[in-house]
Scaffold this motif. Sequence first.
Motif, PDB file in Angstrom:
ATOM      1  N   LYS A 265       1.061  -1.306  -0.186  1.00  0.00           N
ATOM      2  CA  LYS A 265       0.184   0.441  -0.334  1.00  0.00           C
ATOM      3  C   LYS A 265       0.935   1.370  -0.201  1.00  0.00           C
ATOM      4  O   LYS A 265       1.717   1.442   0.744  1.00  0.00           O
ATOM      5  N   GLN A 266       0.793   1.965  -1.138  1.00  0.00           N
ATOM      6  CA  GLN A 266       1.636   3.391  -1.162  1.00  0.00           C
ATOM      7  C   GLN A 266       0.118   4.532  -1.253  1.00  0.00           C
ATOM      8  O   GLN A 266      -0.673   4.463  -1.695  1.00  0.00           O
ATOM      9  N   LYS A 267       0.949   5.816  -1.373  1.00  0.00           N
ATOM     10  CA  LYS A 267       0.767   7.041  -0.810  1.00  0.00           C
ATOM     11  C   LYS A 267       0.636   7.068  -2.386  1.00  0.00           C
ATOM     12  O   LYS A 267       1.095   6.848  -2.497  1.00  0.00           O
ATOM     13  N   LYS A 268      -1.186   7.461  -2.963  1.00  0.00           N
ATOM     14  CA  LYS A 268      -1.183   8.527  -3.877  1.00  0.00           C
ATOM     15  C   LYS A 268      -0.259   9.608  -3.929  1.00  0.00           C
ATOM     16  O   LYS A 268      -0.131  10.752  -2.953  1.00  0.00           O
ATOM     17  N   VAL A 269      -0.281   9.390  -5.498  1.00  0.00           N
ATOM     18  CA  VAL A 269       1.310  10.378  -5.563  1.00  0.00           C
ATOM     19  C   VAL A 269       0.285  11.752  -6.765  1.00  0.00           C
ATOM     20  O   VAL A 269      -0.225  11.236  -7.329  1.00  0.00           O
ATOM     21  N   ARG A 270       0.594  12.263  -5.875  1.00  0.00           N
ATOM     22  CA  ARG A 270      -0.479  13.641  -6.378  1.00  0.00           C
ATOM     23  C   ARG A 270       0.401  14.908  -7.444  1.00  0.00           C
ATOM     24  O   ARG A 270       1.606  15.214  -6.866  1.00  0.00           O
ATOM     25  N   VAL A 271      -0.034  15.134  -8.643  1.00  0.00           N
ATOM     26  CA  VAL A 271       0.694  15.827  -9.121  1.00  0.00           C
ATOM     27  C   VAL A 271      -0.730  17.463  -8.740  1.00  0.00           C
ATOM     28  O   VAL A 271      -1.713  17.242  -8.661  1.00  0.00           O
TER      29      VAL A 271
ATOM     30  N   VAL B 132       0.166   2.338 -11.208  1.00  0.00           N
ATOM     31  CA  VAL B 132       0.625   3.144 -12.479  1.00  0.00           C
ATOM     32  C   VAL B 132       0.790   4.903 -12.847  1.00  0.00           C
ATOM     33  O   VAL B 132       1.838   4.737 -13.240  1.00  0.00           O
ATOM     34  N   GLU B 133      -0.259   5.225 -12.378  1.00  0.00           N
ATOM     35  CA  GLU B 133      -0.329   6.790 -11.954  1.00  0.00           C
ATOM     36  C   GLU B 133       0.255   6.734 -11.391  1.00  0.00           C
ATOM     37  O   GLU B 133       1.112   8.253 -11.352  1.00  0.00           O
TER      38      GLU B 133
ATOM     39  N   ASN C 177       3.421   9.964 -12.485  1.00  0.00           N
ATOM     40  CA  ASN C 177       3.142  10.843 -11.354  1.00  0.00           C
ATOM     41  C   ASN C 177       4.668  11.736 -10.842  1.00  0.00           C
ATOM     42  O   ASN C 177       4.883  12.540 -10.454  1.00  0.00           O
ATOM     43  N   ALA C 178       5.466  10.359 -10.577  1.00  0.00           N
ATOM     44  CA  ALA C 178       6.531  10.560  -9.328  1.00  0.00           C
ATOM     45  C   ALA C 178       7.605  11.068 -10.286  1.00  0.00           C
ATOM     46  O   ALA C 178       8.237  11.801  -9.956  1.00  0.00           O
ATOM     47  N   GLU C 179       7.472  10.894 -11.249  1.00  0.00           N
ATOM     48  CA  GLU C 179       8.447  11.260 -12.425  1.00  0.00           C
ATOM     49  C   GLU C 179       7.677  12.911 -12.503  1.00  0.00           C
ATOM     50  O   GLU C 179       6.680  13.348 -12.793  1.00  0.00           O
TER      51      GLU C 179
ATOM     52  N   THR D 254      -5.815  -4.468 -13.881  1.00  0.00           N
ATOM     53  CA  THR D 254      -7.193  -5.529 -13.674  1.00  0.00           C
ATOM     54  C   THR D 254      -7.835  -4.711 -13.070  1.00  0.00           C
ATOM     55  O   THR D 254      -9.785  -5.000 -13.100  1.00  0.00           O
ATOM     56  N   CYS D 255      -7.864  -3.480 -12.403  1.00  0.00           N
ATOM     57  CA  CYS D 255      -8.344  -2.813 -10.742  1.00  0.00           C
ATOM     58  C   CYS D 255      -8.131  -2.263 -10.466  1.00  0.00           C
ATOM     59  O   CYS D 255      -6.934  -1.385 -10.893  1.00  0.00           O
ATOM     60  N   GLY D 256      -8.154  -1.018  -9.368  1.00  0.00           N
ATOM     61  CA  GLY D 256      -8.394  -0.129  -9.159  1.00  0.00           C
ATOM     62  C   GLY D 256      -7.108   0.102  -8.555  1.00  0.00           C
ATOM     63  O   GLY D 256      -6.315   1.799  -8.121  1.00  0.00           O
ATOM     64  N   HIS D 257      -6.428  -0.451  -7.692  1.00  0.00           N
ATOM     65  CA  HIS D 257      -4.562  -0.650  -7.332  1.00  0.00           C
ATOM     66  C   HIS D 257      -3.887  -0.973  -8.393  1.00  0.00           C
ATOM     67  O   HIS D 257      -2.498   0.262  -7.908  1.00  0.00           O
ATOM     68  N   CYS D 258      -4.480  -1.666 -10.001  1.00  0.00           N
ATOM     69  CA  CYS D 258      -3.381  -1.001 -10.244  1.00  0.00           C
ATOM     70  C   CYS D 258      -2.933  -0.055 -11.578  1.00  0.00           C
ATOM     71  O   CYS D 258      -2.065   1.054 -11.526  1.00  0.00           O
ATOM     72  N   LYS D 259      -4.333   0.469 -11.481  1.00  0.00           N
ATOM     73  CA  LYS D 259      -4.831   1.793 -12.062  1.00  0.00           C
ATOM     74  C   LYS D 259      -4.187   2.470 -10.714  1.00  0.00           C
ATOM     75  O   LYS D 259      -2.796   3.345 -11.717  1.00  0.00           O
ATOM     76  N   GLU D 260      -3.898   3.102  -9.667  1.00  0.00           N
ATOM     77  CA  GLU D 260      -2.836   4.133  -9.091  1.00  0.00           C
ATOM     78  C   GLU D 260      -1.852   3.611  -9.100  1.00  0.00           C
ATOM     79  O   GLU D 260      -1.375   4.746  -8.709  1.00  0.00           O
TER      80      GLU D 260
END
Length: 123
Positions: free
Chosen positions: A36-42, A70-71, A75-77, A62-68
Motif C-alpha cells: 500500500k502506497q500513498k497516492k502521488v498527487r500532481v 501505474v499513475e 506521476n512521481a516523474e 485489472t483493478c483500481g489498485h493497478c491503476k493507482e
Amino acid sequence: MGTVLIMIALVLIGIVAIRSYAKKLSSGCCGATVDKQKKVRVRDKNPAHYPYCVQIGIQGMTCGHCKERVENAINAEDGAWAEVHLKEHSAVVHMKRQLPEDMLRRIISSAGYTVTEITPVTP
C-alpha cells in the motif's frame, strides 16, 4: 467411511476458496494491501501547461489498485501527469518535457506492467 473423508475434503476446499475470495475482495486482484502506497498527487493539472502528450497501451492492469500503481509511477516523474483508463488498458501521459519512450517503458515495467504501444497525442 470413504464418503465422510470426501465430505471433509470438500468442506476444507470450500473454506480455503472462501478465504481466498474474501482476501481478493479486500485487497484487490494484485494484492495491493501488501505494498500500500500513498497516492502521488500532481499539483498542476492544466493540460495547457503540458506541450507533450502520449497514449500508452498497458497490459496487465485489472483493478483500481493497478491503476493507482501505474499513475503513481508516472506521476512521481517530475513534469509528468498520467491519467489511467482501466477499460481501455491505457494511460494518457501529459509531459512538460518530452520523456523518451524507453524511459516510459521502464517506469511502467518497474510498476509491474507491460507496455504494448506508445502513440503521440496532440494535446
